[in-house]
Motif scaffolding. Structure first.
Motif, PDB file in Angstrom:
ATOM      1  N   ARG A 100      95.510  63.530  81.047  1.00  0.00           N
ATOM      2  CA  ARG A 100      93.881  63.820  80.491  1.00  0.00           C
ATOM      3  C   ARG A 100      93.203  63.511  81.444  1.00  0.00           C
ATOM      4  NH1 ARG A 100      92.654  60.788  75.505  1.00  0.00           N
ATOM      5  NH2 ARG A 100      91.519  62.391  75.023  1.00  0.00           N
ATOM      6  N   SER A 119      92.920  73.423  76.592  1.00  0.00           N
ATOM      7  CA  SER A 119      93.608  72.567  75.980  1.00  0.00           C
ATOM      8  C   SER A 119      95.407  71.644  76.475  1.00  0.00           C
ATOM      9  CB  SER A 119      93.660  72.671  73.996  1.00  0.00           C
ATOM     10  OG  SER A 119      92.705  73.098  74.363  1.00  0.00           O
ATOM     11  N   GLY A 121      98.451  69.832  74.966  1.00  0.00           N
ATOM     12  CA  GLY A 121      99.189  69.225  73.767  1.00  0.00           C
ATOM     13  C   GLY A 121     100.585  68.455  73.775  1.00  0.00           C
ATOM     14  N   TYR A 130      97.190  68.914  70.306  1.00  0.00           N
ATOM     15  CA  TYR A 130      96.139  68.731  71.272  1.00  0.00           C
ATOM     16  C   TYR A 130      95.782  67.144  71.504  1.00  0.00           C
ATOM     17  CZ  TYR A 130      94.568  73.444  70.505  1.00  0.00           C
ATOM     18  OH  TYR A 130      94.796  74.556  71.343  1.00  0.00           O
ATOM     19  N   GLU A 132      93.936  66.596  74.036  1.00  0.00           N
ATOM     20  CA  GLU A 132      92.565  66.715  75.342  1.00  0.00           C
ATOM     21  C   GLU A 132      92.456  68.882  74.677  1.00  0.00           C
ATOM     22  OE1 GLU A 132      90.968  64.644  77.349  1.00  0.00           O
ATOM     23  OE2 GLU A 132      89.223  65.907  77.333  1.00  0.00           O
ATOM     24  N   SER A 133      91.059  68.428  74.390  1.00  0.00           N
ATOM     25  CA  SER A 133      90.496  69.982  74.514  1.00  0.00           C
ATOM     26  C   SER A 133      88.884  70.144  74.978  1.00  0.00           C
ATOM     27  CB  SER A 133      90.567  70.272  73.217  1.00  0.00           C
ATOM     28  OG  SER A 133      90.268  71.921  73.380  1.00  0.00           O
ATOM     29  N   THR A 145      90.165  70.205  67.924  1.00  0.00           N
ATOM     30  CA  THR A 145      89.294  69.654  69.133  1.00  0.00           C
ATOM     31  C   THR A 145      90.318  68.096  69.011  1.00  0.00           C
ATOM     32  OG1 THR A 145      88.408  67.387  68.727  1.00  0.00           O
ATOM     33  CG2 THR A 145      88.591  68.125  66.566  1.00  0.00           C
ATOM     34  N   VAL A 146      90.699  67.379  69.878  1.00  0.00           N
ATOM     35  CA  VAL A 146      91.815  66.369  69.790  1.00  0.00           C
ATOM     36  C   VAL A 146      92.342  65.597  68.511  1.00  0.00           C
ATOM     37  CG1 VAL A 146      92.218  63.445  70.488  1.00  0.00           C
ATOM     38  CG2 VAL A 146      90.786  65.473  71.970  1.00  0.00           C
ATOM     39  N   SER A 148      93.980  68.439  66.681  1.00  0.00           N
ATOM     40  CA  SER A 148      94.691  69.216  65.665  1.00  0.00           C
ATOM     41  C   SER A 148      95.766  69.829  65.946  1.00  0.00           C
ATOM     42  CB  SER A 148      94.010  70.344  66.157  1.00  0.00           C
ATOM     43  OG  SER A 148      92.049  70.082  65.857  1.00  0.00           O
TER      44      SER A 148
END
Lengths: 269, 269
Positions: A100, A119, A121, A130, A132-133, A145-146, A148
């Motif tokens: 990340r 993102s 995932g 996810y 990181e986005s 977002t993280v 999801s």
DNA sequence: TTTGAATCGTTCGCACAGCGAAACAGCAGT
DNA sequence: ACTGCTGTTTCGCTGTGCGAACGATTCAAA
């Protein structure tokens, strides 16, 4: 919509006589999994129905989870909801994913350039989650977002991941994808076969409205070492911003380039 | 540093004969909790040592968790790490917290104004876990994000939460805070007593270097209805940006105002 | 108001599954 | 071969899951 298949856990077909397997633990976690976005509160009976676990046992499990701070009981509604404990589990994992930190700057840069979101995932069952986005500052973009989850079979990120798997694992997942949605299977299968061709030729996959109408995206798997296995990137957003041609000729190649850079950067650390 | 106390779970002092309590489940979850930021990989023996669970049982539990996708086994290291499954649990909770959507705009606004970061957290044992975090675009700020944990006893957010609790719960937590860090207890206790005075007089608490040197912040509890219990906001950042005087006279009052607005907005929904 | 038929959740007692001390097995390094 | 470290298997005792029975609510009809 069914985002996740019911991968059999207990009443396990093949190896039900696994003396190493602790059923109570599996069931407790299955209880926690029943709660989904949009369904904040669930009663014991509902949990019993969904999981197939007998009522008295559900009672004991919810009681236990409540005492531990993973569930909270609402007197007024007579139902349970997830409590703060569950958050703690996920984060220790995120914090230990150095990919990340390595990838974030390049992701943010591509997000700004494309005015879409980029993102990263990992796979969990039949979803991508996810971790990181990054989204462009001009945020006409979608709210993912993280944490999801998006389905594996119809999204660019998911299909990219599938393409990176060894045959055995690929077949196993395809089986489960079929079982999860027999009805749409023919269409889904075609989409994945197309993804395999795209991936072989150009290194990225696409999803043009396959998941949600008007959401277009490209996806690229991360071919890392052991612990970064089963991760993939995407770059996606509303269709009017990302016409097919732009995905194919611009964003796809750029995302591939991004991933190659991340892979070499990871090797250096 | 010890961020979390060992709140006794099994071998439960008071009511060890709770026929409703499923030990296997509690232990499995305790295993998952052993993994902390900075300790990606743990072996069976290490897990047994930390939890006090006998080795054969740890073996069974890790085996179970691995099969379920919550742990992954590294052949090369002979150790386990958290897998993607744990992420899935946390997110369903985040998705069902409507406070986040209600509060986000005002949080972002205050973050920009203060050039610091504004966050919302819930209590989990002796930590606060972030469920939403906004930072100013000028990001000289610290890297805390959704899922991060900060201690309850020495941070503005944590102390604000403590101040909002009914006496019984407050005393219970104070007891555990003391047990978790006997050594620093006198200093910690003074800090919390000061926080109570601040909260009574002005509605916010402060932490000026108590947690980390050069991190200054203010905190305000959210006095919501049932399900939003035990949440609090903070506004914090590097000391040079947020001198004590600015916290007291500007950001503290502004954060109080923000929380009042969120509370009324929530009532409307 | 009373009664009956639905829920819901918890209690009970038995059978059995999972626990854990001890023994066993695999590997390094003296 | 020994010692010190892993993790797994054994097997008797016991804690725990589950079917059935039991209360507690709620709602509708009598």
């Amino acid at each position: 919509m069914l985002m996740d298949s019911e991968i059999r856990v207990f009443g396990d077909d093949e190896e039900s006589k696994d003396r190493q397997f602790v059923n109570a633990l599996a069931r407790g976690l299955e209880i926690l999994r029943c709660f989904r976005p949009g369904e904040a509160y669930l009663a014991n009976a509902e949990l019993a129905a969904r999981t197939g676990i007998p009522k008295p046992t559900v009672s004991r499990l919810t009681h236990t989870l409540t005492k531990l701070g993973y569930l909270a009981y609402s007197e007024s509604q007579g139902q349970y909801r997830l409590a703060s404990g569950v958050l703690a589990l996920g984060y220790s994992m995120l914090a230990n994913l150095d990919v990340r930190d390595i990838a974030r700057p390049a992701m943010q840069e591509l997000a700004e350039y494309s005015r879409a979101s980029v993102s990263l995932g990992v796979r969990d069952r039949l979803s991508m989650v996810y971790v990181e986005s990054c989204r462009s500052s001009a945020r006409v973009t979608l709210q993912l977002t993280v944490g999801s989850r998006i389905p594996i079979a119809t999204t660019a990120m998911g299909k990219a991941l599938l393409c990176s798997l060894p045959e055995r694992e690929f077949d196993y997942l395809m089986d489960h994808i079929r079982l999860a949605d027999e009805e749409n299977w023919p269409r889904i299968k075609l989409g994945i076969e197309q993804a395999q061709r795209d991936y072989a030729e150009r290194g990225f996959c696409m999803s043009v409205g396959e998941w949600h109408q008007d959401i277009h995206s490209v996806g690229v798997p991360l071919l890392g070492i052991e612990r970064e296995k089963s991760m993939a990137f995407n770059c996606g957003g509303p269709g009017f911003l990302l016409p097919r041609e732009k995905l194919e000729n611009d964003l796809g190649p750029r995302l591939v380039q991004l991933v190659r850079k991340v892979e070499t950067d990871m090797g250096r650390v």
